[in-house]
Design a protein around this motif. Structure first.
Motif, short mmCIF file in Angstrom:
data_model
loop_
_atom_site.label_atom_id
_atom_site.label_comp_id
_atom_site.label_asym_id
_atom_site.label_seq_id
_atom_site.Cartn_x
_atom_site.Cartn_y
_atom_site.Cartn_z
N LYS A 358 9.18 2.13 -16.76
CA LYS A 358 9.93 2.20 -18.00
C LYS A 358 9.35 1.29 -19.06
CE LYS A 358 14.45 3.52 -16.41
NZ LYS A 358 15.25 2.74 -15.48
N THR A 359 9.18 0.02 -18.68
CA THR A 359 8.75 -0.96 -19.67
C THR A 359 7.25 -0.98 -19.87
OG1 THR A 359 8.53 -2.70 -18.04
CG2 THR A 359 10.69 -2.43 -19.06
N GLY A 360 6.53 -0.51 -18.84
CA GLY A 360 5.08 -0.55 -18.94
C GLY A 360 4.52 -1.93 -18.64
N GLU A 361 5.37 -2.81 -18.18
CA GLU A 361 4.91 -4.17 -17.89
C GLU A 361 4.10 -4.19 -16.60
OE1 GLU A 361 6.87 -8.59 -17.50
OE2 GLU A 361 8.15 -6.92 -18.17
N GLU A 362 3.02 -4.96 -16.59
CA GLU A 362 2.16 -5.02 -15.41
C GLU A 362 2.40 -6.31 -14.66
OE1 GLU A 362 -1.90 -4.32 -16.40
OE2 GLU A 362 -1.48 -2.32 -17.22
N TYR A 363 2.34 -6.18 -13.30
CA TYR A 363 2.62 -7.36 -12.48
C TYR A 363 1.41 -7.76 -11.64
CZ TYR A 363 7.29 -6.23 -13.95
OH TYR A 363 8.39 -5.96 -14.73
N GLY A 364 0.25 -7.42 -12.08
CA GLY A 364 -0.96 -7.83 -11.35
C GLY A 364 -1.81 -6.64 -10.93
N ASP A 365 -3.10 -6.92 -10.77
CA ASP A 365 -4.06 -5.87 -10.40
C ASP A 365 -4.41 -5.99 -8.93
OD1 ASP A 365 -4.03 -5.20 -13.00
OD2 ASP A 365 -6.08 -5.85 -13.46
N LEU A 366 -4.74 -4.86 -8.36
CA LEU A 366 -5.31 -4.91 -7.01
C LEU A 366 -6.52 -3.99 -6.97
CD1 LEU A 366 -4.18 -2.22 -5.01
CD2 LEU A 366 -2.12 -3.33 -5.85
N THR A 367 -7.54 -4.45 -6.25
CA THR A 367 -8.77 -3.67 -6.13
C THR A 367 -8.98 -3.33 -4.67
OG1 THR A 367 -9.69 -4.79 -8.03
CG2 THR A 367 -11.25 -3.67 -6.56
N VAL A 368 -9.08 -2.06 -4.38
CA VAL A 368 -9.25 -1.60 -2.99
C VAL A 368 -10.72 -1.27 -2.75
CG1 VAL A 368 -8.52 0.08 -1.27
CG2 VAL A 368 -6.94 -0.63 -3.07
N ASP A 369 -11.28 -1.97 -1.78
CA ASP A 369 -12.64 -1.62 -1.34
C ASP A 369 -12.50 -0.39 -0.44
OD1 ASP A 369 -15.03 -1.33 -0.03
OD2 ASP A 369 -15.40 -3.49 0.10
N LEU A 370 -13.05 0.73 -0.90
CA LEU A 370 -12.78 1.99 -0.20
C LEU A 370 -13.43 2.06 1.17
CD1 LEU A 370 -13.12 4.31 -3.28
CD2 LEU A 370 -11.02 3.63 -2.13
N ASN A 371 -14.45 1.23 1.39
CA ASN A 371 -15.07 1.20 2.71
C ASN A 371 -14.47 0.11 3.59
OD1 ASN A 371 -17.03 3.34 2.42
ND2 ASN A 371 -18.00 1.99 0.90
N ARG A 372 -13.59 -0.71 3.03
CA ARG A 372 -12.98 -1.79 3.79
C ARG A 372 -11.63 -2.16 3.18
NH1 ARG A 372 -17.58 -5.67 4.61
NH2 ARG A 372 -18.49 -3.73 5.33
N PRO A 373 -10.69 -1.25 3.19
CA PRO A 373 -9.41 -1.55 2.55
C PRO A 373 -8.60 -2.54 3.40
CG PRO A 373 -9.34 0.61 3.57
CD PRO A 373 -10.72 0.09 3.78
N GLN A 374 -7.77 -3.32 2.72
CA GLN A 374 -6.89 -4.26 3.43
C GLN A 374 -5.56 -3.57 3.75
OE1 GLN A 374 -6.37 -7.76 1.03
NE2 GLN A 374 -8.51 -7.72 0.38
N ASP A 375 -4.81 -4.22 4.63
CA ASP A 375 -3.50 -3.67 4.98
C ASP A 375 -2.52 -3.81 3.83
OD1 ASP A 375 -4.29 -2.94 7.44
OD2 ASP A 375 -3.48 -4.70 8.48
N GLU A 376 -2.61 -4.96 3.16
CA GLU A 376 -1.69 -5.13 2.02
C GLU A 376 -2.34 -6.03 0.96
OE1 GLU A 376 1.83 -6.80 3.84
OE2 GLU A 376 1.15 -8.80 3.29
N TYR A 377 -1.86 -5.88 -0.24
CA TYR A 377 -2.38 -6.65 -1.36
C TYR A 377 -1.21 -7.42 -1.98
CZ TYR A 377 -6.46 -3.74 -0.72
OH TYR A 377 -7.55 -3.13 -0.18
#
Lengths: 543, 174
Positions: A358-377
């Motif tokens: 709704k507000t368009g407010e961002e709460y941080g970025d996450l970058t997923v390494d597609l060959n080595r993704p993490q369980d959670e960010y």
């Protein structure tokens, strides 16, 4: 049947047409001919009488030139047919070959596939054809070169009258002084580099006999060539593999027994630039648009130190850095790595921003390494994204379930569970490229797509060929044989005294004009008349 | 003379025939050539499972090893996994080990898959393909039955039913 004893006392093998020693006609049929068939010196090249056992039957089959020619013709036709439709290895892997051919080319394609032409060059019958040509080559050559060698080696100087008379170049005359004429002719022939043999006052002048071995030398070359081709099937002699390697990746080089590793530092594709490159390219660039200038992989070669078991981290020692370009392979030991293919911009990383819809407010970025993704960010402040599922090469299967087609991130998709302070139980969101699905109704938050990071992938051919020198050797011997048979002629001139006359006969395997002019020069001034070309006379009489 | 010729011809034809036969044989086995032959010792390897334990094949000597290569995208692999899991429960106390080698996917994908099917046997990931290369793995799934002496008893490609998995495990029971 027994061996044939000629009047001259020489014992010939069965099937001999002309006596190896004196040249007398032994075969009844041949006696009616005005001119002799001089092929293989009238030697017994194949004994029909030795046709009793199965071995002889097989031998005689392959000994036939007719059979050899047919084998070559059939192989040629088959090879040509194999090029009409693409071979199996070149068709796109979109569907099984059995369906592909019919789908693309109709009933012709189906027939082509059913008859095995889709994989012609390694099909059993094609290989048997090639092998039969090889066998035919060996046996034909053996069956001819041995008797020919015998006949040329055993030939007497004084050939039988019937033999001389039936030569293509033959003449009889009565010079005033035969002895003097012979001496003169001998000197002249010697100066023409003939080797002279004498017997009872008769002369045999001969040169270029080695030209007769040309075809057989040529066949030896061909057989060596075929052996080289055969050795490619021996494990370890020939390697032709493809290695796909991403930028930054280190991979074991196939077929090196895990000894060598390669790291792809970067792949470079350069295009011709109208501004920067030589202006002569300008027109071509305008016409063709993009023109590739360089395909290059910057790689590092490593060698494994010590013994490690597969799967263990190997201790790698750098051997060298190298720039692999087209036709500029990286060579080590017997291997060569060639630049062969590439794939630009394979997805490597994807970034998202956890956003309030709704507000368009961002709460941080996450970058997923597609060959080595993490369980959670974890984005801090109670905001985090958990990866519930990851599909690197996503599609929906027949049940509408998301699945992955392969492990390569061609079309990545995720199921995220987003945790926020006001939604502590989490919201589920399915995120793929250009699509977001919220399976449990409207979410308040979303993972907004921020950007991607890509890598290039380079493909290198791993090639090892220990048969190359054998094939080259075969080729060289082949050419020596061709030259030997083409540029030299085997010429023989007989001078024989018969009842006060001098009989002159000549034979060559080619270039009769050359032979005749040499005879003319040798006899000039001796009083012996120039012999006639009986074949030419025959055809002149007819016309 | 006659005899000599026959012997010569026989010898030459045999030599040529042998060369042709070898070439044909080599050509037809080149695609199927198995790096790991039945009856030979299985190549040793070390891989780490999802819990961080190292598994070295040679450490399992004295027990049978059911070595399975798989990928999460491979449908037949997915189908046979639960069967393998059931049989693993039956046979683990009888000295048959199951080692499932993933062909180099991400930890995440493998973990999620393992959770989904509640797989009890150790799963290891062959990240850089060394073990696949040593075993010459091409189509998936691929399964090697390794007996208590570390020798390959059988090599299976393609999907297995629960029945066949059971009989295979019987086969390598020490």
């Amino acid at each position: 049947m027994k061996e044939v004893k000629c009047d001259c006392g020489h014992v010939n093998p069965i099937g001999t047409i002309l006596c190896e020693s004196c040249g007398k006609v032994l075969e009844e049929k041949e006696k009616d001919n005005k001119l002799l068939d001089m092929r293989y010196e009238g030697s017994a090249r194949r004994s029909q009488t030795y046709n009793k056992t199965i071995i002889d039957k097989i031998w005689n089959f392959f000994s036939s030139v007719k059979v050899g020619v047919w084998l070559i013709v059939i192989t040629l036709i088959a090879s040509a047919v194999g090029t009409i439709l693409p071979q199996e290895m070149y068709i796109p892997p979109i569907m099984p070959a059995a369906e592909y051919y019919e789908d693309q080319y109709g009933w012709i394609g189906k027939l082509y596939y059913d008859l095995g032409f889709h994989n012609l060059y390694s099909s059993w019958w094609y290989l048997i054809l090639i092998a039969s040509i090889g066998i035919s080559l060996v046996i034909c050559s053996l069956d001819r070169v041995v008797p020919l060698y015998r006949a040329l080696n055993k030939q007497k100087v004084s050939r039988h009258e019937s033999y001389l008379q039936r030569q293509r170049v033959f003449g009889a005359s009565q010079p005033e002084d035969t002895d003097k004429a012979f001496t003169m002719a001998k000197e002249k022939l010697k100066s023409k580099k003939y080797s002279i043999r004498e017997e009872n006052g008769n002369i045999l002048a001969e040169k270029g006999r080695f030209s007769r071995w040309g075809p057989y030398v040529n066949h030896v070359g061909l057989i060596i060539f075929l052996i080289g081709g055969m050795l490619r099937f021996v494990p370890g002699m020939y390697v032709d593999k493809i290695l796909w390697i991403r930028e930054g990746e280190t991979k074991v080089i196939p077929e090196t027994n895990g000894e060598y590793y390669l790291k792809n530092d970067s792949f470079i594709l350069e295009m011709y630039d109208k501004e920067k490159d030589n202006e002569v390219f300008g027109e071509a660039i305008d016409k063709a648009g993009m023109v590739a200038k360089n395909y290059q992989s910057n790689v590092t070669l490593y060698k494994k130190q010590g013994d490690t078991v597969a799967g263990e981290e190997a201790d790698l020692k750098k051997v060298k850095d190298y720039e692999v370009k087209v036709n500029k392979p990286l060579k080590f030991e017997n291997f060569a790595l060639y630049q062969v293919d590439y794939k630009l911009n394979e997805l490597n990383k994807m970034s998202f921003a956890l956003t309030n819809k709704k507000t368009g407010e961002e709460y941080g970025d996450l970058t997923v390494d597609l060959n080595r993704p993490q369980d959670e960010y974890d984005l801090g402040n109670g905001y985090k994204a958990e990866v519930v599922s990851y599909f690197p090469d996503f599609e929906f299967d027949e049940n509408g379930e998301p699945v992955t087609k392969s492990r390569i991130p061609n079309n990545p998709a995720f199921v995220f569970k987003m945790f926020t302070p006001d939604k502590p139980d989490g919201e589920i969101s399915f995120v793929a490229i250009r699509q977001t699905i919220e399976p449990f109704g409207d979410n308040e938050y979303k993972l907004a797509f921020k950007g991607i990071d890509t890598k290039n992938v380079s493909a290198l051919t791993v090639r090892k060929d220990l048969t190359l020198w054998i094939i080259a050797l075969g080729g060289v011997i082949f050419m020596i044989g061709v030259a030997q048979g083409s540029y030299w002629n085997h010429r023989r001139i007989w001078l024989r005294r018969v009842n006060g006359e001098v009989w002159v006969a000549g034979h060559t395997n080619k270039n009769w004009h050359g032979l005749k002019s040499e005879i003319e020069a040798a006899l000039d001034g001796t009083g012996i008349l120039m012999p006639e070309d009986q074949l030419q006379n025959q055809s002149e009489k007819k016309s | 003379m006659k005899k000599q010729r026959l012997v010569m011809r026989t010898v030459i034809l045999l030599v040529l025939g042998a060369a042709v036969a070898y070439t044909l044989y080599a050509n037809f086995t080149k695609d199927k050539i198995q790096k790991v032959a039945v009856g030979e010792k299985a190549p040793d390897f070390v891989l780490t499972d999802m819990d961080g334990n190292k598994h070295k094949l040679s450490d399992y000597e004295g027990q049978g090893v059911f070595l399975n290569f798989w990928g999460t995208w491979c449908k037949p692999c997915e189908k046979e996994m639960p069967y393998m899991n059931n049989q693993y429960e039956q046979f683990k106390d009888e000295g048959v080990h199951v080692l499932a080698v993933n062909v180099g996917e991400t930890d995440l994908a493998v973990n999620k898959f393992s959770e989904r099917y509640d797989l009890a046997f150790p799963i290891v990931i062959d990240k850089d393909g060394q073990v696949q290369s040593a075993y010459g793995i091409n189509p998936l799934p691929a399964t090697f039955l390794i007996d208590k002496d570390g020798k390959v008893v059988k090599y299976i490609t393609g999907e297995m039913t629960e029945e066949t998995i059971k009989s295979y495990m019987e086969q390598i029971k020490p």
